[in-house]
Design a protein around this motif. Structure first.
Motif, short mmCIF file in Angstrom:
data_model
loop_
_atom_site.label_atom_id
_atom_site.label_comp_id
_atom_site.label_asym_id
_atom_site.label_seq_id
_atom_site.Cartn_x
_atom_site.Cartn_y
_atom_site.Cartn_z
N ASP A 28 29.44 -5.75 -29.38
CA ASP A 28 30.77 -5.94 -29.97
C ASP A 28 31.38 -7.27 -29.53
O ASP A 28 31.98 -7.99 -30.34
CB ASP A 28 31.71 -4.80 -29.56
N PHE A 29 31.23 -7.61 -28.24
CA PHE A 29 31.80 -8.86 -27.73
C PHE A 29 31.11 -10.07 -28.34
O PHE A 29 31.77 -11.04 -28.73
CB PHE A 29 31.73 -8.88 -26.20
N ASP A 46 37.47 -5.91 -21.45
CA ASP A 46 36.90 -6.05 -20.10
C ASP A 46 36.12 -7.35 -19.98
O ASP A 46 36.25 -8.06 -18.98
CB ASP A 46 35.97 -4.87 -19.79
N GLY A 56 29.45 -2.36 -25.94
CA GLY A 56 30.42 -3.41 -25.66
C GLY A 56 29.85 -4.81 -25.75
O GLY A 56 30.50 -5.72 -26.27
N GLY A 77 34.17 -2.85 -22.48
CA GLY A 77 34.59 -3.11 -23.85
C GLY A 77 34.98 -4.57 -23.97
O GLY A 77 34.96 -5.32 -22.99
N ILE A 78 35.37 -4.98 -25.16
CA ILE A 78 35.71 -6.38 -25.42
C ILE A 78 36.78 -6.89 -24.45
O ILE A 78 36.64 -7.98 -23.89
CB ILE A 78 36.17 -6.56 -26.88
#
Length: 165
Positions: free
Chosen positions: A116-117, A90, A113, A87-88
């Protein structure tokens, strides 16, 4: 100026549905697309100083195939567990520990992810980074630890479908 390449792993095989997700290999299309994108990057002289990959077989295989086209030593590709289905937060954590002298960083990971990032860093609205898609983001920072707090500039968004002839 620091450069971040975000790469979604190439298309994986679905032939053996019973195989553990972490162990799924690249499919035929993935084995074709990863070198294609590596050649595109090489042609543009987009050579990372460091490649870090998810430990998933499909992601690491993608990283190795791209690295081969970039003349980047496969033995120097790092695997980080945090990039598996990251995820962001991470991604931010992984980037924060990259040495300051590695100004061009490539991360090979998974959706959602990675999309999203990319959007969070650039303020873009990419709906989906497709398999083996590559996003280049330039960051006006003095250290990777600052990457998460600064906005970046989306320089390009490439994917295999744009390069089929």
């Amino acid at each position: 100026m620091y450069t971040l390449y975000l790469v979604r792993h190439a298309k994986s095989s679905r032939e053996n549905e019973g195989i553990e997700d972490l162990l799924r290999p690249l499919g035929k299309r993935g084995r074709h697309d990863a070198p294609l994108m590596g050649k595109m990057l090489h042609k543009r002289n987009e050579i990372p100083d460091l490649i870090i990959s998810s430990p998933a077989k499909r992601a690491y295989s993608t990283a190795k195939k791209i690295a081969m086209e970039l003349k980047y030593p496969k033995i120097e590709i790092l695997k980080m567990d945090q990039l598996y289905l990251a995820g962001i937060d991470d991604f931010k954590e992984v980037i924060s520990v990259v040495p300051q002298n590695k100004k061009k960083l490539m991360l090979v990971s998974h959706n959602f992810g990675i999309t999203d990032f990319a959007n969070q860093l650039t303020g873009s609205d990419i709906s989906n980074i497709p398999t083996c898609g590559v996003v280049r983001i330039d960051l006006n920072i003095s250290s990777w630890i600052n990457a998460a707090s600064k906005g970046g500039e989306l320089v390009f968004f490439e994917f295999p479908g744009k390069h089929y002839k």
